[in-house]
Design a protein around this motif. Structure first.
Motif, PDB file in Angstrom:
ATOM      1  N   LYS A 291       0.850  -1.191   0.000  1.00 47.73           N
ATOM      2  CA  LYS A 291       0.000   0.000   0.000  1.00 47.73           C
ATOM      3  C   LYS A 291       0.881   1.234   0.000  1.00 47.73           C
ATOM      4  O   LYS A 291       1.850   1.323   0.767  1.00 47.73           O
ATOM      5  N   HIS A 292       0.520   2.203  -0.849  1.00 51.14           N
ATOM      6  CA  HIS A 292       1.332   3.408  -1.004  1.00 51.14           C
ATOM      7  C   HIS A 292       0.441   4.612  -0.704  1.00 51.14           C
ATOM      8  O   HIS A 292      -0.298   5.080  -1.574  1.00 51.14           O
ATOM      9  N   ILE A 293       0.500   5.096   0.535  1.00 51.51           N
ATOM     10  CA  ILE A 293      -0.238   6.346   0.850  1.00 51.51           C
ATOM     11  C   ILE A 293       0.742   7.298   1.499  1.00 51.51           C
ATOM     12  O   ILE A 293       1.759   7.641   0.887  1.00 51.51           O
ATOM     13  N   TYR A 294       0.490   7.703   2.720  1.00 55.01           N
ATOM     14  CA  TYR A 294       1.409   8.625   3.383  1.00 55.01           C
ATOM     15  C   TYR A 294       2.687   7.924   3.818  1.00 55.01           C
ATOM     16  O   TYR A 294       3.717   8.554   4.062  1.00 55.01           O
ATOM     17  N   LYS A 295       2.577   6.608   3.946  1.00 56.14           N
ATOM     18  CA  LYS A 295       3.737   5.775   4.232  1.00 56.14           C
ATOM     19  C   LYS A 295       3.664   4.569   3.308  1.00 56.14           C
ATOM     20  O   LYS A 295       2.656   4.339   2.650  1.00 56.14           O
ATOM     21  N   GLU A 296       4.736   3.790   3.318  1.00 55.54           N
ATOM     22  CA  GLU A 296       4.762   2.559   2.541  1.00 55.54           C
ATOM     23  C   GLU A 296       4.454   1.378   3.470  1.00 55.54           C
ATOM     24  O   GLU A 296       5.112   1.200   4.504  1.00 55.54           O
ATOM     25  N   TYR A 297       3.452   0.610   3.092  1.00 55.83           N
ATOM     26  CA  TYR A 297       3.025  -0.518   3.908  1.00 55.83           C
ATOM     27  C   TYR A 297       3.176  -1.821   3.132  1.00 55.83           C
ATOM     28  O   TYR A 297       2.908  -1.878   1.937  1.00 55.83           O
ATOM     29  N   ILE A 298       3.579  -2.843   3.865  1.00 57.27           N
ATOM     30  CA  ILE A 298       3.528  -4.212   3.349  1.00 57.27           C
ATOM     31  C   ILE A 298       2.559  -4.987   4.239  1.00 57.27           C
ATOM     32  O   ILE A 298       2.745  -5.078   5.462  1.00 57.27           O
TER      33      ILE A 298
END
Length: 420
Positions: A291-298
């Protein structure tokens, strides 16, 4: 960097047979670590490690401990039942509980376990419910703060556990009057410290206490349980505890304090969980979303219901992206699970190699207080436990939960009948 005890090709074969997430334990590492501990305390003829069942309550893990000559430390009815089923009996079981229901004392007494009383009022409670055994132990809380190397490790004065010093002495006298003949002292003052001075410092406190009680009451202490607290290095840069140095430090205190007082046959016990199993178990999970929003999430297929420590304590667990051990850690990620809670994160702002969907992630040092702290929030199901045996085969030692398990306690309603 932390090394894994399983390589990528092995893990891919395991994951093809057992869907992620799952726990994986290293039998070879566990056995070697038990032997290292026993060697460090071999100078004490009565030494015994009572493995803390609460850390990893799995029958196969307990069988390994039994084969290596360990006892078990139990703190509940079901832990006593589990230990009994595996074959632990008598003084190979230490029962250390608090706010203990009567049926738990009854079972502990029936099994012949060493009962470790947590409170002065429990003397009468034990007498009324199960009777006073000939061998009894009391948990000591010295109060105040506990310090090592000028760093406060814990604050016993704020802990709910144990007798005060005055109660301890009075308690032993009362227990002797009620028929007890052999006595032990137990204390737990620090948690997860890798400071090699912890056990020797605690031993000094307990040894001096034993001498004072002996001189004042004539009651000799037969065994002293240093309990747990010796930790593991969760971060790669942390220095591990040196168990040989720790054992030598306790030996020195023993010879300086107990031997001159004539207490030269006191057995030393430990009840380690994290030190025994922590590094030899990992949670294996798979990257399933990014997920690419305000941070990068896996997003991974494990969550805090599988490993609670990061969400509950903000605890650090090192993560290896399998097959990318030597790749540059040039991506900053939050590694997250699927719970409807924003603290469901295995790592926050962690620098890792680029992670792609399908990558297997190993979450290190989850062998103790990992699976055992699992829960079913959001209807999430607890994962399987696997044992990587010494011959490199893999054994399923606890199957993954199914929806049928989740609904089993509701089946009396007739809404969720079991399915074939």
């Amino acid at each position: 960097m932390k090394n894994t005890f399983v390589h990528k090709e092995q893990l891919e074969k395991i994951a093809a047979q057992f869907p992620t997430p799952f726990y994986l334990y290293d039998e070879k590492g566990i056995r070697e670590n038990v032997r290292k501990l026993q060697k460090a305390f071999a100078w004490n003829s009565g030494f015994r490690e009572y493995f803390a069942v609460k850390a990893t309550p799995n029958p196969e893990i307990l069988r390994i401990m039994k084969e290596e000559g360990c006892g078990v430390d139990c703190s509940s009815l079901t832990e006593l039942m589990l230990s009994d089923a595996v074959g632990f009996h008598g003084h190979h079981i230490m029962f250390s509980s608090n706010e203990t229901p009567p049926e738990e004392f009854v079972l502990a007494q029936k099994l012949g376990a060493l009962i470790n009383l947590d409170d002065f009022t429990h003397i009468d409670f034990l007498k009324e419910t199960a009777g006073i055994p000939e061998t009894i132990c009391c948990r000591f809380n010295p109060g105040g703060t506990f310090q090592i190397s000028n760093a406060i490790m814990d604050t016993p004065g704020e802990s709910k556990y144990g007798f005060t010093r005055e109660q301890l002495e009075e308690g032993f006298v009362k227990l002797k009057e009620l028929g007890a003949k052999r006595f032990g002292i137990h204390a737990f003052l620090a948690s997860n410290t890798t400071d090699d001075g912890y056990y020797p410092t605690l031993a000094g406190i307990l040894f001096r206490t034993a001498v004072e009680i002996y001189r004042k009451t004539g009651i000799g202490i037969s065994f002293i349980n240093l309990s747990g607290g010796v930790g593991i290095p969760y971060r790669p840069e942390q220095k591990p505890a040196d168990i040989e140095k720790i054992g030598e430090g306790v030996r020195k205190a023993y010879e300086e304090i107990l031997v001159p007082a004539g207490l030269n046959d006191v057995a030393i016990f430990t009840e380690l969980g994290r030190f025994m199993l922590g590094p030899y178990g990992c949670l294996v999970t798979k990257a399933i979303h990014e997920k690419h929003i305000y941070k990068e999430y896996i997003g991974v297929d494990a969550c805090a219901a599988n490993l609670l420590r990061p969400a509950m304590y903000g605890a650090y667990h090192h993560i290896t992206v399998m097959g990318k051990e030597n790749a540059p850690c040039d991506h900053k990620y939050d590694i997250v699970g699927s719970l409807c809670e924003n603290n469901d994160k295995f790592a926050i702002d962690r620098m890792l190699p680029k992670i792609d969907r399908g990558d297997l992630l190993v979450i290190h040092d989850a062998g103790a207080h990992g699976h055992s702290m699992g829960y079913n929030y959001n209807g999430r199901l607890r994962s399987a436990e696997l044992l990587l045996k010494e011959d490199a085969t893999v054994q399923l030692i606890r199957r993954a939960e199914t929806p049928a398990d989740y609904f089993a306690t509701l089946d009396f309603l007739g809404l969720f009948p079991p399915k074939d």
